[in-house]
Design a protein around this motif. Structure first.
Motif, PDB file in Angstrom:
ATOM      1  N   GLY A  32       0.777  -1.230   0.000  1.00  0.00           N
ATOM      2  CA  GLY A  32       0.000   0.000   0.000  1.00  0.00           C
ATOM      3  C   GLY A  32       0.809   1.280   0.000  1.00  0.00           C
ATOM      4  O   GLY A  32       0.238   2.369  -0.037  1.00  0.00           O
ATOM      5  N   ILE A  33       2.132   1.184   0.073  1.00  0.00           N
ATOM      6  CA  ILE A  33       2.956   2.398   0.080  1.00  0.00           C
ATOM      7  C   ILE A  33       3.202   2.826  -1.367  1.00  0.00           C
ATOM      8  O   ILE A  33       3.812   2.111  -2.145  1.00  0.00           O
ATOM      9  N   THR A  34       2.692   4.000  -1.693  1.00  0.00           N
ATOM     10  CA  THR A  34       2.915   4.560  -3.020  1.00  0.00           C
ATOM     11  C   THR A  34       4.202   5.387  -2.997  1.00  0.00           C
ATOM     12  O   THR A  34       4.715   5.716  -1.914  1.00  0.00           O
ATOM     13  N   ILE A  35       4.698   5.728  -4.159  1.00  0.00           N
ATOM     14  CA  ILE A  35       5.894   6.571  -4.226  1.00  0.00           C
ATOM     15  C   ILE A  35       5.653   7.902  -3.493  1.00  0.00           C
ATOM     16  O   ILE A  35       6.470   8.285  -2.650  1.00  0.00           O
ATOM     17  N   PRO A  36       4.556   8.613  -3.764  1.00  0.00           N
ATOM     18  CA  PRO A  36       4.342   9.872  -3.027  1.00  0.00           C
ATOM     19  C   PRO A  36       4.257   9.675  -1.510  1.00  0.00           C
ATOM     20  O   PRO A  36       4.831  10.451  -0.748  1.00  0.00           O
ATOM     21  N   LEU A  37       3.569   8.631  -1.070  1.00  0.00           N
ATOM     22  CA  LEU A  37       3.460   8.381   0.364  1.00  0.00           C
ATOM     23  C   LEU A  37       4.833   8.043   0.956  1.00  0.00           C
ATOM     24  O   LEU A  37       5.219   8.564   2.009  1.00  0.00           O
ATOM     25  N   GLY A  38       5.585   7.206   0.290  1.00  0.00           N
ATOM     26  CA  GLY A  38       6.929   6.855   0.753  1.00  0.00           C
ATOM     27  C   GLY A  38       7.846   8.061   0.815  1.00  0.00           C
ATOM     28  O   GLY A  38       8.629   8.216   1.753  1.00  0.00           O
ATOM     29  N   LEU A  39       7.750   8.929  -0.187  1.00  0.00           N
ATOM     30  CA  LEU A  39       8.567  10.146  -0.180  1.00  0.00           C
ATOM     31  C   LEU A  39       8.179  11.064   0.966  1.00  0.00           C
ATOM     32  O   LEU A  39       9.047  11.663   1.612  1.00  0.00           O
ATOM     33  N   GLY A  40       6.889  11.188   1.216  1.00  0.00           N
ATOM     34  CA  GLY A  40       6.439  12.022   2.326  1.00  0.00           C
ATOM     35  C   GLY A  40       6.961  11.524   3.658  1.00  0.00           C
ATOM     36  O   GLY A  40       7.458  12.298   4.485  1.00  0.00           O
ATOM     37  N   ILE A  41       6.879  10.225   3.864  1.00  0.00           N
ATOM     38  CA  ILE A  41       7.411   9.620   5.096  1.00  0.00           C
ATOM     39  C   ILE A  41       8.926   9.797   5.147  1.00  0.00           C
ATOM     40  O   ILE A  41       9.486  10.184   6.167  1.00  0.00           O
ATOM     41  N   GLY A  42       9.577   9.516   4.038  1.00  0.00           N
ATOM     42  CA  GLY A  42      11.034   9.625   3.975  1.00  0.00           C
ATOM     43  C   GLY A  42      11.543  11.021   4.291  1.00  0.00           C
ATOM     44  O   GLY A  42      12.540  11.189   4.990  1.00  0.00           O
ATOM     45  N   ARG A  43      10.849  12.014   3.780  1.00  0.00           N
ATOM     46  CA  ARG A  43      11.262  13.399   4.061  1.00  0.00           C
ATOM     47  C   ARG A  43      11.217  13.689   5.549  1.00  0.00           C
ATOM     48  O   ARG A  43      12.139  14.301   6.105  1.00  0.00           O
ATOM     49  N   LEU A  44      10.153  13.251   6.212  1.00  0.00           N
ATOM     50  CA  LEU A  44      10.045  13.472   7.660  1.00  0.00           C
ATOM     51  C   LEU A  44      11.148  12.730   8.413  1.00  0.00           C
ATOM     52  O   LEU A  44      11.788  13.278   9.310  1.00  0.00           O
ATOM     53  N   VAL A  45      11.356  11.475   8.043  1.00  0.00           N
ATOM     54  CA  VAL A  45      12.347  10.653   8.737  1.00  0.00           C
ATOM     55  C   VAL A  45      13.757  11.206   8.519  1.00  0.00           C
ATOM     56  O   VAL A  45      14.535  11.339   9.465  1.00  0.00           O
ATOM     57  N   PHE A  46      14.089  11.563   7.279  1.00  0.00           N
ATOM     58  CA  PHE A  46      15.436  12.052   7.011  1.00  0.00           C
ATOM     59  C   PHE A  46      15.664  13.456   7.565  1.00  0.00           C
ATOM     60  O   PHE A  46      16.790  13.790   7.947  1.00  0.00           O
ATOM     61  N   ARG A  47      14.619  14.271   7.643  1.00  0.00           N
ATOM     62  CA  ARG A  47      14.762  15.578   8.288  1.00  0.00           C
ATOM     63  C   ARG A  47      15.113  15.373   9.759  1.00  0.00           C
ATOM     64  O   ARG A  47      16.016  16.029  10.290  1.00  0.00           O
ATOM     65  N   ALA A  48      14.435  14.442  10.409  1.00  0.00           N
ATOM     66  CA  ALA A  48      14.726  14.155  11.817  1.00  0.00           C
ATOM     67  C   ALA A  48      16.120  13.541  11.974  1.00  0.00           C
ATOM     68  O   ALA A  48      16.877  13.938  12.863  1.00  0.00           O
ATOM     69  N   LEU A  49      16.451  12.585  11.109  1.00  0.00           N
ATOM     70  CA  LEU A  49      17.779  11.968  11.175  1.00  0.00           C
ATOM     71  C   LEU A  49      18.863  13.017  11.002  1.00  0.00           C
ATOM     72  O   LEU A  49      19.821  13.062  11.781  1.00  0.00           O
ATOM     73  N   ASN A  50      18.735  13.858   9.992  1.00  0.00           N
ATOM     74  CA  ASN A  50      19.758  14.872   9.752  1.00  0.00           C
ATOM     75  C   ASN A  50      19.881  15.844  10.913  1.00  0.00           C
ATOM     76  O   ASN A  50      20.994  16.272  11.255  1.00  0.00           O
ATOM     77  N   ALA A  51      18.769  16.183  11.558  1.00  0.00           N
ATOM     78  CA  ALA A  51      18.833  17.072  12.727  1.00  0.00           C
ATOM     79  C   ALA A  51      19.630  16.420  13.852  1.00  0.00           C
ATOM     80  O   ALA A  51      20.476  17.065  14.483  1.00  0.00           O
ATOM     81  N   VAL A  52      19.390  15.147  14.092  1.00  0.00           N
ATOM     82  CA  VAL A  52      20.132  14.441  15.140  1.00  0.00           C
ATOM     83  C   VAL A  52      21.596  14.276  14.731  1.00  0.00           C
ATOM     84  O   VAL A  52      22.501  14.411  15.563  1.00  0.00           O
ATOM     85  N   GLU A  53      21.837  14.032  13.441  1.00  0.00           N
ATOM     86  CA  GLU A  53      23.216  13.921  12.968  1.00  0.00           C
ATOM     87  C   GLU A  53      23.998  15.209  13.197  1.00  0.00           C
ATOM     88  O   GLU A  53      25.186  15.166  13.544  1.00  0.00           O
ATOM     89  N   VAL A  54      23.354  16.337  13.015  1.00  0.00           N
ATOM     90  CA  VAL A  54      24.013  17.620  13.276  1.00  0.00           C
ATOM     91  C   VAL A  54      24.413  17.699  14.746  1.00  0.00           C
ATOM     92  O   VAL A  54      25.523  18.141  15.081  1.00  0.00           O
TER      93      VAL A  54
END
Length: 145
Positions: free
Chosen positions: A35-57
């Protein structure tokens, strides 16, 4: 082991574990979920990677502070700390904005999105992740030596 080295070691391996878990496990598997579409996966990915990058900083700042406080900024592990911080800065400041523009276009299309060619920028981001993992492993090994 000094306090600075102990904190740096913990931060290094926590950072390394987060990159492995998110970039090399969660991200690719997310698109295989039912059920994960490309747009849905990208939306989730953006949130997850924004959080990951903040913690990485945060981890990068911790490592730089520890290297300075521990007096090993000019040593091999200190130089690698600077390298990993620069890699992260390029990823967050240079590569992610390009990926965000592409995902903005996909998300704007919504259900009308038609899959097109893959972005080479994504491969650049992955290459940075691989190099970053190698540098973090090297930092960890040097700190434990």
């Amino acid at each position: 082991m000094s306090t600075a080295s102990a904190f740096a070691t913990a931060a290094t391996f926590l950072w390394l574990g987060m990159v492995f878990a998110i970039s090399f496990i969660e991200a690719p598997l997310k698109f295989r979920a039912p059920g994960i579409t490309i747009p849905l996966g990208l939306g989730i990915g953006r949130l997850v990677f924004r959080a990951l990058n903040a913690v990485e900083v945060v981890w990068a700042v911790v490592l730089v502070v520890c290297a300075a406080a521990g007096g090993w900024i000019g040593d091999a592990q200190g130089i690698l700390v600077i390298i990993v911080a620069v890699l992260l800065a390029i990823q967050v400041g240079g590569v992610r904005p390009v990926l965000n523009r592409r995902s903005d276009a996909v998300l704007a299309a919504g259900d009308a999105y038609v899959e097109g060619p893959r972005s080479n920028t994504h491969l650049v981001y992955v290459a940075f992740e691989v190099v970053k993992v190698g540098v973090l492993i090297a930092i960890g090994v040097l700190l434990l030596a």
